[in-house]
Design a protein around this motif. Sequence first.
Motif, PDB file in Angstrom:
ATOM      1  N   GLY A 104       5.391   0.675 -18.192  1.00  0.00           N
ATOM      2  CA  GLY A 104       5.641  -0.425 -18.156  1.00  0.00           C
ATOM      3  C   GLY A 104       5.958  -0.919 -16.671  1.00  0.00           C
ATOM      4  N   PHE A 105       6.291  -1.782 -16.283  1.00  0.00           N
ATOM      5  CA  PHE A 105       6.567  -2.267 -14.200  1.00  0.00           C
ATOM      6  C   PHE A 105       7.243  -3.389 -14.448  1.00  0.00           C
ATOM      7  CE2 PHE A 105       2.620  -0.237 -14.115  1.00  0.00           C
ATOM      8  CZ  PHE A 105       2.620   0.682 -13.481  1.00  0.00           C
ATOM      9  N   LEU A 106       8.847  -3.789 -13.663  1.00  0.00           N
ATOM     10  CA  LEU A 106       9.611  -4.388 -13.427  1.00  0.00           C
ATOM     11  C   LEU A 106       9.107  -5.520 -13.157  1.00  0.00           C
ATOM     12  CD1 LEU A 106      12.646  -1.668 -12.555  1.00  0.00           C
ATOM     13  CD2 LEU A 106      11.951  -2.594 -15.036  1.00  0.00           C
ATOM     14  N   ASP A 107       8.475  -5.395 -12.355  1.00  0.00           N
ATOM     15  CA  ASP A 107       8.281  -6.563 -11.434  1.00  0.00           C
ATOM     16  C   ASP A 107       6.804  -7.091 -10.706  1.00  0.00           C
ATOM     17  OD1 ASP A 107       7.407  -4.959  -9.437  1.00  0.00           O
ATOM     18  OD2 ASP A 107       9.717  -5.513  -8.083  1.00  0.00           O
ATOM     19  N   GLU A 108       6.264  -8.133  -9.799  1.00  0.00           N
ATOM     20  CA  GLU A 108       4.867  -8.038  -8.909  1.00  0.00           C
ATOM     21  C   GLU A 108       4.096  -7.171  -8.745  1.00  0.00           C
ATOM     22  OE1 GLU A 108       2.483  -9.861 -10.478  1.00  0.00           O
ATOM     23  OE2 GLU A 108       3.678 -10.652 -12.337  1.00  0.00           O
ATOM     24  N   PRO A 109       3.175  -6.864  -8.419  1.00  0.00           N
ATOM     25  CA  PRO A 109       2.866  -5.782  -7.566  1.00  0.00           C
ATOM     26  C   PRO A 109       3.419  -6.479  -5.924  1.00  0.00           C
ATOM     27  CG  PRO A 109       0.981  -6.633  -8.191  1.00  0.00           C
ATOM     28  CD  PRO A 109       2.295  -7.029  -9.092  1.00  0.00           C
ATOM     29  N   ARG A 110       3.619  -5.114  -4.898  1.00  0.00           N
ATOM     30  CA  ARG A 110       3.531  -5.467  -3.522  1.00  0.00           C
ATOM     31  C   ARG A 110       2.082  -5.028  -2.987  1.00  0.00           C
ATOM     32  NH1 ARG A 110       8.871  -5.962  -5.738  1.00  0.00           N
ATOM     33  NH2 ARG A 110      10.360  -6.231  -4.081  1.00  0.00           N
ATOM     34  N   THR A 111       1.514  -5.822  -2.365  1.00  0.00           N
ATOM     35  CA  THR A 111       0.021  -5.236  -1.814  1.00  0.00           C
ATOM     36  C   THR A 111      -0.135  -5.070  -0.551  1.00  0.00           C
ATOM     37  OG1 THR A 111      -0.573  -7.740  -2.332  1.00  0.00           O
ATOM     38  CG2 THR A 111      -0.835  -6.415  -3.888  1.00  0.00           C
ATOM     39  N   ALA A 112      -1.324  -4.134  -0.372  1.00  0.00           N
ATOM     40  CA  ALA A 112      -1.499  -4.661   1.717  1.00  0.00           C
ATOM     41  C   ALA A 112      -2.966  -3.905   1.211  1.00  0.00           C
ATOM     42  CB  ALA A 112      -0.906  -3.337   2.461  1.00  0.00           C
ATOM     43  N   SER A 113      -3.177  -3.501   2.303  1.00  0.00           N
ATOM     44  CA  SER A 113      -4.628  -3.652   2.211  1.00  0.00           C
ATOM     45  C   SER A 113      -4.766  -2.695   4.005  1.00  0.00           C
ATOM     46  CB  SER A 113      -5.777  -4.457   3.113  1.00  0.00           C
ATOM     47  OG  SER A 113      -5.569  -5.868   3.979  1.00  0.00           O
ATOM     48  N   ALA A 114      -5.824  -1.241   4.089  1.00  0.00           N
ATOM     49  CA  ALA A 114      -5.643  -1.416   5.568  1.00  0.00           C
ATOM     50  C   ALA A 114      -7.223  -1.194   5.796  1.00  0.00           C
ATOM     51  CB  ALA A 114      -5.132   0.094   5.515  1.00  0.00           C
ATOM     52  N   PRO A 115      -7.568  -0.861   7.098  1.00  0.00           N
ATOM     53  CA  PRO A 115      -9.485  -0.544   7.206  1.00  0.00           C
ATOM     54  C   PRO A 115      -9.797   0.674   7.194  1.00  0.00           C
ATOM     55  CG  PRO A 115      -7.617  -0.684   9.240  1.00  0.00           C
ATOM     56  CD  PRO A 115      -6.484  -0.791   8.175  1.00  0.00           C
ATOM     57  N   ALA A 116     -11.054   1.063   7.389  1.00  0.00           N
ATOM     58  CA  ALA A 116     -11.646   2.050   6.562  1.00  0.00           C
ATOM     59  C   ALA A 116     -12.067   2.906   8.294  1.00  0.00           C
ATOM     60  CB  ALA A 116     -13.149   2.242   6.536  1.00  0.00           C
ATOM     61  N   LEU A 117     -10.766   3.663   8.503  1.00  0.00           N
ATOM     62  CA  LEU A 117     -10.465   4.064  10.096  1.00  0.00           C
ATOM     63  C   LEU A 117     -10.633   5.742   9.461  1.00  0.00           C
ATOM     64  CD1 LEU A 117      -7.117   2.294  11.390  1.00  0.00           C
ATOM     65  CD2 LEU A 117     -10.278   2.226  11.926  1.00  0.00           C
ATOM     66  N   ASP A 119      -8.380   8.120   9.780  1.00  0.00           N
ATOM     67  CA  ASP A 119      -7.494   9.103   9.614  1.00  0.00           C
ATOM     68  C   ASP A 119      -6.333   7.331   9.174  1.00  0.00           C
ATOM     69  OD1 ASP A 119      -7.007  10.730  10.347  1.00  0.00           O
ATOM     70  OD2 ASP A 119      -7.581  10.295  12.592  1.00  0.00           O
ATOM     71  N   PRO A 120      -6.923   6.294   7.997  1.00  0.00           N
ATOM     72  CA  PRO A 120      -6.390   5.793   7.501  1.00  0.00           C
ATOM     73  C   PRO A 120      -4.659   5.922   6.903  1.00  0.00           C
ATOM     74  CG  PRO A 120      -7.917   6.361   5.817  1.00  0.00           C
ATOM     75  CD  PRO A 120      -8.100   7.698   6.954  1.00  0.00           C
ATOM     76  N   SER A 121      -4.190   4.612   7.110  1.00  0.00           N
ATOM     77  CA  SER A 121      -2.888   5.210   7.326  1.00  0.00           C
ATOM     78  C   SER A 121      -2.284   3.884   6.925  1.00  0.00           C
ATOM     79  CB  SER A 121      -1.735   5.291   8.114  1.00  0.00           C
ATOM     80  OG  SER A 121      -1.677   4.704   9.025  1.00  0.00           O
ATOM     81  N   VAL A 122      -0.902   3.084   5.827  1.00  0.00           N
ATOM     82  CA  VAL A 122      -0.409   1.718   5.917  1.00  0.00           C
ATOM     83  C   VAL A 122       1.408   2.183   6.079  1.00  0.00           C
ATOM     84  CG1 VAL A 122      -0.423   1.820   3.060  1.00  0.00           C
ATOM     85  CG2 VAL A 122      -0.783  -0.248   4.581  1.00  0.00           C
ATOM     86  N   THR A 123       2.040   0.478   6.230  1.00  0.00           N
ATOM     87  CA  THR A 123       3.144   0.391   6.102  1.00  0.00           C
ATOM     88  C   THR A 123       3.349  -0.441   5.081  1.00  0.00           C
ATOM     89  OG1 THR A 123       3.579   1.913   8.266  1.00  0.00           O
ATOM     90  CG2 THR A 123       5.223   0.146   7.158  1.00  0.00           C
ATOM     91  N   LEU A 124       4.222  -0.025   3.684  1.00  0.00           N
ATOM     92  CA  LEU A 124       4.355  -0.728   2.350  1.00  0.00           C
ATOM     93  C   LEU A 124       5.424  -1.572   3.301  1.00  0.00           C
ATOM     94  CD1 LEU A 124       2.917   0.337  -0.361  1.00  0.00           C
ATOM     95  CD2 LEU A 124       2.198  -0.912   0.541  1.00  0.00           C
ATOM     96  N   LYS A 125       5.785  -3.077   3.678  1.00  0.00           N
ATOM     97  CA  LYS A 125       7.302  -4.386   3.482  1.00  0.00           C
ATOM     98  C   LYS A 125       7.807  -4.442   2.365  1.00  0.00           C
ATOM     99  CE  LYS A 125       5.520  -3.446   8.696  1.00  0.00           C
ATOM    100  NZ  LYS A 125       5.991  -4.113   9.896  1.00  0.00           N
TER     101      LYS A 125
END
Length: 284
Positions: A104-117, A119-125
């Motif tokens: 299961g999961f404890l809380d609601e998800p943290r979500t983000a998006s990233a463009p179609a580059l 070398d894709p990457s993202v920073t979750l904050k």
Amino acid sequence: DSVPTRQHVGQCFVPLEQRFNKRPCTWSIVKDSREIGFITCRFCLGTTPAPVRSLHVVNASRADELRLAWEPPSSDGDLPLRGYRIEAREPSTRISAAGFPGEGFLDEPRTASAPALQDPSVTLKNLSGNTVYTIRVWAVNEAGSGPAAEVLGQTGPVAPGLCGEARISVEGEPTEPTALSIEWEPPIESGGADLVAYRIWLRPVFQDGLGGFFPADGFIDLGLFEHRGSRTQKAPVKLDQLPSCSGAVCSVAAINAAGLTGCASEAPVVWASNMDRQKEIFEL
């Protein structure tokens, strides 16, 4: 120039099935239930993209952030990629209604998006420190989201928890101690990094002629003391460092390898036999 005349000669039924995708196939042209010819064609059937590749955590040094990187999917589903969808959730083992463990999961998800580059990457904050997250990444095209790629990531350390309540250890006669030591238990939570040291302060407490107590204006910093395993910790106190008092409020704070100092725990410590009213000292 004359415009060519279009004439309907028959119908050709081409099944849009994955097994025929990108393959030259020959189909019958029929009219009035009669086969009047053939046509050879190759079509591309657009689908959702494949999972992203090599999903990994690049940097997890901060307590509230995780930086991720990955490679584009091996197939874009014959449709241009629109970008990537990212989700981070804190997993939890729970017991089902039938009494069996489940995920299961404890809380609601943290979500983000990233463009179609390339070398894709993202920073979750805005994440919780010293916490393991299940992270999923989907590639998205016009047909929708493809299968998710998944990785576990843990955020950076936080300050350690509270130490156990300090107590005094007296050597020699109670009325004339020859040596004093402060003892305490290490915190249960280290904050995600090894405990390395403790800082100790004493705030002397004096007794007036009417039997009342009053604290000193300042603190005596006893300095840093090395952490020694999971056993009871001990720090010697030099008597010549203390004013002429019989007790103090002792504060102990743990420090971990990340250089973070936890909140100080406070407790009264008394080392004179005629000062057994610890509760009154602590209430100050």
